[in-house]
Design an enzyme around this catalytic site. Structure first.
Site, PDB file in Angstrom:
ATOM      1  N   LEU A   9       1.698 -25.129  -9.848  1.00 37.62           N
ATOM      2  CA  LEU A   9       2.001 -26.664 -10.405  1.00 37.62           C
ATOM      3  C   LEU A   9       3.184 -26.645  -9.967  1.00 37.62           C
ATOM      4  CD1 LEU A   9       0.577 -26.350 -13.992  1.00 37.62           C
ATOM      5  CD2 LEU A   9      -1.024 -26.863 -12.228  1.00 37.62           C
ATOM      6  N   ARG A  16      15.925 -31.391 -16.397  1.00 36.70           N
ATOM      7  CA  ARG A  16      16.971 -30.470 -16.961  1.00 36.70           C
ATOM      8  C   ARG A  16      17.385 -29.958 -16.125  1.00 36.70           C
ATOM      9  NH1 ARG A  16      12.062 -27.787 -21.379  1.00 36.70           N
ATOM     10  NH2 ARG A  16      10.999 -28.287 -19.272  1.00 36.70           N
ATOM     11  N   GLY A 147       6.077 -23.030 -25.367  1.00 41.00           N
ATOM     12  CA  GLY A 147       4.891 -23.181 -26.145  1.00 41.00           C
ATOM     13  C   GLY A 147       5.369 -21.564 -26.763  1.00 41.00           C
ATOM     14  N   SER A 413      46.923  -8.662  28.258  1.00 45.24           N
ATOM     15  CA  SER A 413      47.251  -9.642  27.442  1.00 45.24           C
ATOM     16  C   SER A 413      47.119 -10.999  27.377  1.00 45.24           C
ATOM     17  CB  SER A 413      48.575  -9.452  25.900  1.00 45.24           C
ATOM     18  OG  SER A 413      47.600  -8.228  25.780  1.00 45.24           O
TER      19      SER A 413
END
Ligand code: UD1
Ligand code: CA
Length: 476
Positions: A9, A16, A147, A413
């Site tokens: 599902l 919420r 539930g 460098s």
């Protein structure tokens, strides 16, 4: 045993969460949470899986496009019972009344902590009790929102009462419905067809099939989860954070069981798909994302983040590095504070030091770029020294260009390599050069202004300067 089918599902919006994104698409440990249920469904019932989608169905379709699952659209989300009912057609289209000969596992897309072992135990209890409906339950200290399982004096299950429909005394019940069920197909769809939305939410509750089964004299079993955390259903961001915490813990535990060391496991963030080899050590506050693979005997120091990257054995990543879409071969060392962007390859035993950024660049075996560099779209050979502050000027404002540096080159460098440009094997580039032309093998290239020295010049300048200064002070 009967053939299993599974229904997941995943159609609800998840109000919420207060999000623009459907709840089940929110990632938990880097993966949309629905995938946990879909994976489990596929493990249990490969080839007979239906996923009910609705809210942001198109995104769900994209997410599941490479899977052998049937998608069912529940256009209006009228409740979990209504959602399951939508899936019937999937199983009927496979010839006659197929759904009545199947046994259904029903999973919720918002319950990512559920394990296969727990569902197997539920299936075993269902089989053992010859039940028509079985469900997973859990005892929670704070059952609010779930539930509740109502049992008779003899302990048998009577019904499930939703939180919103529960009386104050029902609300004190601590056994909750985990939203995971096993139901015989012959009963399931006829029971769903008889559901009425006569409740506080005016929804078709899947949970009402329990009472219906009891009324029809059918056996209902409830299996209590031995670890109640598996029942965690995500409805809010706080619950999502809790699921994330638990799942991350499981991932680290699995990696530690397989031989990796985590010095402060609770501070590390590791995605499900990550692999860490034996005897590698992960220091505090490390993030490992996506399909990152770390070899054996590696060290990952604090505050580094590795995304979709592959590390060979014995690689050291020092503190504070960001490494994305890169490959680091055996024995190389990177950091502290290096940024490796997608398409980077650091070959065996090469070194990348502080404040060095690499993008779509190969740094050859044993080569070094130790300080303050940007190397982009470059192919750098073996044993090359890239001096501090060297930069590939790979972008002309419109296009990107390649820099190719052959083996044994020494770059002084603060050199700018204006691409496209090639430097031949063994060449030396003087410090501060701007290299705009190819350099032949073994050549010395200098591309800078010649130094000028004027002996004694400062003395005369200083005296003049002092005179000007005293003159202007006199004015005040
Ligand atoms: C549900 C159970 C509750 C249980 C809890 C466990 C019902 C009526 N209640 O409540 O007993 O304790 O799960 O987590 O089943 N969905 C759809 N279509 C819909 C409605 C929901 O696909 O029309 C999906 C949602 O996307 C979600 C899942 O079903 O993945 C559960 O729905 P949700 O609204 O979260 O149910 P809960 O109120 O948590
Ligand atoms: Ca839920």
């Amino acid at each position: 045993m009967k053939k299993l089918a599974a229904i997941v599902l995943a159609a609800g919006q998840g109000t919420r969460m207060r999000s623009k994104l459907a709840k089940v698409l929110h990632p938990v440990c880097g993966r949309p949470m629905a995938l946990y249920a879909v994976d489990l469904a596929e493990t249990l019932a490969k080839g007979r899986v239906a996923v009910v989608v609705g809210h942001q169905a198109e995104k769900m379709k994209d997410l599941l496009s490479d899977r052998k699952v049937d998608l069912v659209v529940q256009a209006r989300q009228l409740g979990t019972g209504h959602a399951v009912a939508q899936a019937q057609s999937v199983f009927q289209s496979r010839g006659g009344n197929a759904s009545s000969s199947l046994r259904f596992v029903i999973l919720s897309g918002d319950t990512p902590l559920l394990t296969e072992a727990t569902v197997q135990a539920l299936l075993a209890a269902h089989e053992h009790d010859r039940a028509t409906v079985s469900m997973l339950t859990a005892h929670l200290d704070r059952p609010a929102g779930y539930g509740r399982i109502v049992r008779g004096r003899d302990g048998s299950v009577w019904k499930i009462i939703e939180d919103k429909d529960a009386s104050p005394s029902d609300r004190r019940l601590t056994e909750v419905n985990a939203g995971t069920y096993v139901v015989e197909g012959e009963f399931l769809f006829s029971a769903l067809a008889a559901l009425k939305p006569a409740n506080a939410q005016k929804e078709y509750y899947l949970t009402d099939i329990v009472e219906a089964a009891i009324r029809q004299g059918k056996k209902v079993t409830a299996s209590i989860a031995s670890n109640p955390i598996e029942a965690l259903g995500i409805n809010t961001r706080a619950e999502m954070a809790e699921a994330e915490r638990v799942l991350r813990g499981r991932i680290r535990k699995r990696l530690m069981d397989a031989g990796a060391t985590f010095l402060a496991p609770e501070t590390s963030f590791v995605d499900e798909s990550v692999k860490v080899g034996r005897d590698s050590v992960v220091h505090p506050h490390v993030t490992l994302e996506g399909r990152t693979i770390i070899g054996e005997d590696c060290v990952i120091r604090s505050h580094s983040r590795l995304v979709e990257s592959v590390l060979g054995d014995g690689v050291t990543v020092l503190d504070g590095c960001v490494i994305e879409g890169s490959r680091l071969e055996e024995g190389c060392r990177v950091g502290p504070f290096a940024h490796l962007r997608p398409g980077t390859i650091v070959r065996r035993n090469a070194r990348v030091g502080n404040f060095v950024e690499l993008k779509k660049t190969e740094l050859g075996e044993g080569s070094k770029a130790n300080h303050l560099s940007y190397l982009g779209d470059a192919r750098i050979g073996k044993r090359v020294n890239v001096g501090a502050g060297t930069i590939t000027c790979n972008y002309d404002g419109i296009n990107k260009h390649q820099t190719v540096i052959d083996d044994d080159v020494f770059i002084g460098s603060d050199v700018s390599l204006v691409a496209p440009v090639k430097v031949g094997k063994g060449a030396v580039i003087g410090a501060g050069s701007v290299v705009t032309q190819d350099v032949a093998a073994d050549a010395l290239a200098l591309g800078r202004a010649r130094q000028v020295v004027k002996p004694g010049w400062v003395k005369g300048w200083r005296e003049k300067a002092k005179k000007v200064s005293s003159h202007s002070k006199g004015k005040h």
